[in-house]
Design a protein around this motif. Structure first.
Motif, PDB file in Angstrom:
ATOM      1  N   TRP A 155      -9.804  53.405  53.224  1.00 41.72           N
ATOM      2  CA  TRP A 155      -9.548  52.174  52.488  1.00 41.72           C
ATOM      3  C   TRP A 155      -8.490  52.427  51.405  1.00 41.72           C
ATOM      4  O   TRP A 155      -7.571  51.613  51.213  1.00 41.72           O
ATOM      5  N   ALA A 156      -8.625  53.551  50.710  1.00 43.79           N
ATOM      6  CA  ALA A 156      -7.638  53.887  49.683  1.00 43.79           C
ATOM      7  C   ALA A 156      -6.273  54.171  50.303  1.00 43.79           C
ATOM      8  O   ALA A 156      -5.229  53.763  49.767  1.00 43.79           O
ATOM      9  N   LYS A 157      -6.273  54.858  51.431  1.00 44.00           N
ATOM     10  CA  LYS A 157      -4.998  55.181  52.067  1.00 44.00           C
ATOM     11  C   LYS A 157      -4.301  53.938  52.602  1.00 44.00           C
ATOM     12  O   LYS A 157      -3.064  53.853  52.580  1.00 44.00           O
ATOM     13  N   MET A 158      -5.066  52.965  53.084  1.00 44.69           N
ATOM     14  CA  MET A 158      -4.441  51.707  53.485  1.00 44.69           C
ATOM     15  C   MET A 158      -3.693  51.092  52.307  1.00 44.69           C
ATOM     16  O   MET A 158      -2.557  50.620  52.443  1.00 44.69           O
ATOM     17  N   ALA A 159      -4.322  51.089  51.156  1.00 42.05           N
ATOM     18  CA  ALA A 159      -3.665  50.565  49.960  1.00 42.05           C
ATOM     19  C   ALA A 159      -2.403  51.358  49.653  1.00 42.05           C
ATOM     20  O   ALA A 159      -1.387  50.800  49.220  1.00 42.05           O
ATOM     21  N   GLY A 160      -2.446  52.651  49.888  1.00 39.05           N
ATOM     22  CA  GLY A 160      -1.317  53.506  49.580  1.00 39.05           C
ATOM     23  C   GLY A 160      -0.098  53.274  50.438  1.00 39.05           C
ATOM     24  O   GLY A 160       0.997  53.709  50.089  1.00 39.05           O
ATOM     25  N   THR A 161      -0.272  52.572  51.568  1.00 40.78           N
ATOM     26  CA  THR A 161       0.879  52.274  52.435  1.00 40.78           C
ATOM     27  C   THR A 161       1.576  50.975  52.049  1.00 40.78           C
ATOM     28  O   THR A 161       2.594  50.627  52.643  1.00 40.78           O
ATOM     29  N   MET A 162       1.052  50.272  51.076  1.00 42.64           N
ATOM     30  CA  MET A 162       1.564  48.934  50.772  1.00 42.64           C
ATOM     31  C   MET A 162       2.754  48.987  49.829  1.00 42.64           C
ATOM     32  O   MET A 162       2.822  49.819  48.925  1.00 42.64           O
ATOM     33  N   THR A 163       3.688  48.079  50.064  1.00 42.63           N
ATOM     34  CA  THR A 163       4.870  47.987  49.228  1.00 42.63           C
ATOM     35  C   THR A 163       4.538  47.265  47.930  1.00 42.63           C
ATOM     36  O   THR A 163       3.444  46.703  47.756  1.00 42.63           O
ATOM     37  N   HIS A 164       5.510  47.255  47.011  1.00 43.04           N
ATOM     38  CA  HIS A 164       5.287  46.596  45.725  1.00 43.04           C
ATOM     39  C   HIS A 164       4.916  45.128  45.912  1.00 43.04           C
ATOM     40  O   HIS A 164       4.031  44.607  45.210  1.00 43.04           O
ATOM     41  N   SER A 165       5.539  44.468  46.855  1.00 45.98           N
ATOM     42  CA  SER A 165       5.256  43.047  47.074  1.00 45.98           C
ATOM     43  C   SER A 165       3.858  42.811  47.644  1.00 45.98           C
ATOM     44  O   SER A 165       3.355  41.685  47.613  1.00 45.98           O
ATOM     45  N   GLU A 166       3.237  43.868  48.160  1.00 45.33           N
ATOM     46  CA  GLU A 166       1.895  43.751  48.745  1.00 45.33           C
ATOM     47  C   GLU A 166       0.805  44.266  47.810  1.00 45.33           C
ATOM     48  O   GLU A 166      -0.364  44.321  48.199  1.00 45.33           O
ATOM     49  N   MET A 167       1.156  44.628  46.595  1.00 46.53           N
ATOM     50  CA  MET A 167       0.204  45.290  45.725  1.00 46.53           C
ATOM     51  C   MET A 167      -1.025  44.453  45.403  1.00 46.53           C
ATOM     52  O   MET A 167      -2.116  44.973  45.213  1.00 46.53           O
ATOM     53  N   THR A 168      -0.862  43.134  45.341  1.00 48.06           N
ATOM     54  CA  THR A 168      -2.031  42.291  45.088  1.00 48.06           C
ATOM     55  C   THR A 168      -3.058  42.453  46.209  1.00 48.06           C
ATOM     56  O   THR A 168      -4.269  42.483  45.960  1.00 48.06           O
TER      57      THR A 168
END
Length: 206
Positions: A155-168
């Motif tokens: 779950w944390a690693k999925m978040a880590g793949t997100m770009t700045h625009s996807e941070m929310t």
């Protein structure tokens, strides 16, 4: 900031074998051609961060006994793995994501359902991320989370793949990872600290 934090988590170590170095060195010295002894020594060296030395032992162990399985403990997950997973992981730790990918893809195909398969998906994601393929990596982390939903790491690693625009969109993933990580080992405490730090810098939804 999130991607930087979880880039470090992508190659988290096995901390299963924390017995004194001398014990495992003696085990290897007493049985230098025994695949199980070599694998245990390799796991211990890997836990100590000596990946090159660990890889040498694992290569020898699996050459002697290809069907051998080795134990690993990532934060929140214990699993047993065969040659493709272990040798792929060693290549990943050496910074060879391209070489690691086919090993880890085979590990996914061969893994038993549950923790072993989840870990294989997770490491395949790491290999893809190391090649600059975050969307492909995210898909593998998603599969790892689906395989063992109670495991915090993917779950944390999925978040880590997100770009700045996807941070929310990353925030609920980080919150879920934090909620799922309940262990009291030093590794899980460190994991929670990193997730909490990422949450503190991630933008919140309106």
């Amino acid at each position: 900031a999130v991607a930087v934090v979880f880039g470090a988590l992508a190659v988290s170590r096995s901390f299963l074998f924390l017995e004194p170095d001398a014990l495992w060195a003696q085990t290897e010295a007493c049985a230098p051609a025994h695949p199980r002894a070599l694998a245990l020594r390799g796991a211990h060296l890997y836990a100590r961060g000596r990946s090159a030395d660990a890889a040498e032992r694992f290569e020898k162990a699996f050459a002697l006994k290809p069907a051998l399985r080795a134990p690993f403990r990532d934060p929140g997950l214990f699993h047993m793995q065969g040659a493709d997973y272990v040798l792929g992981l060693m290549r990943l730790r050496a910074g060879k994501g391209v070489e690691a990918e086919p090993y880890l893809a085979r590990a996914v195909a061969a893994a038993e359902p549950g923790p072993a398969r989840a870990a294989a998906y997770d490491r395949l994601g790491d290999a893809l991320l190391a090649q600059g393929r975050p969307l492909d990596a995210r898909a593998q982390y998603r599969r790892a989370a689906d395989e063992v939903p109670s495991w915090a790491m993917p779950w944390a690693k999925m978040a880590g793949t997100m770009t700045h625009s996807e941070m929310t969109a990353a925030v609920p993933l980080l919150e879920r990872a934090l909620a799922l990580s309940a262990g009291e080992s030093a590794e899980e405490r460190a994991f929670r600290e990193e997730v909490a730090a990422a949450l503190s810098t991630a933008p919140k939804g309106k």
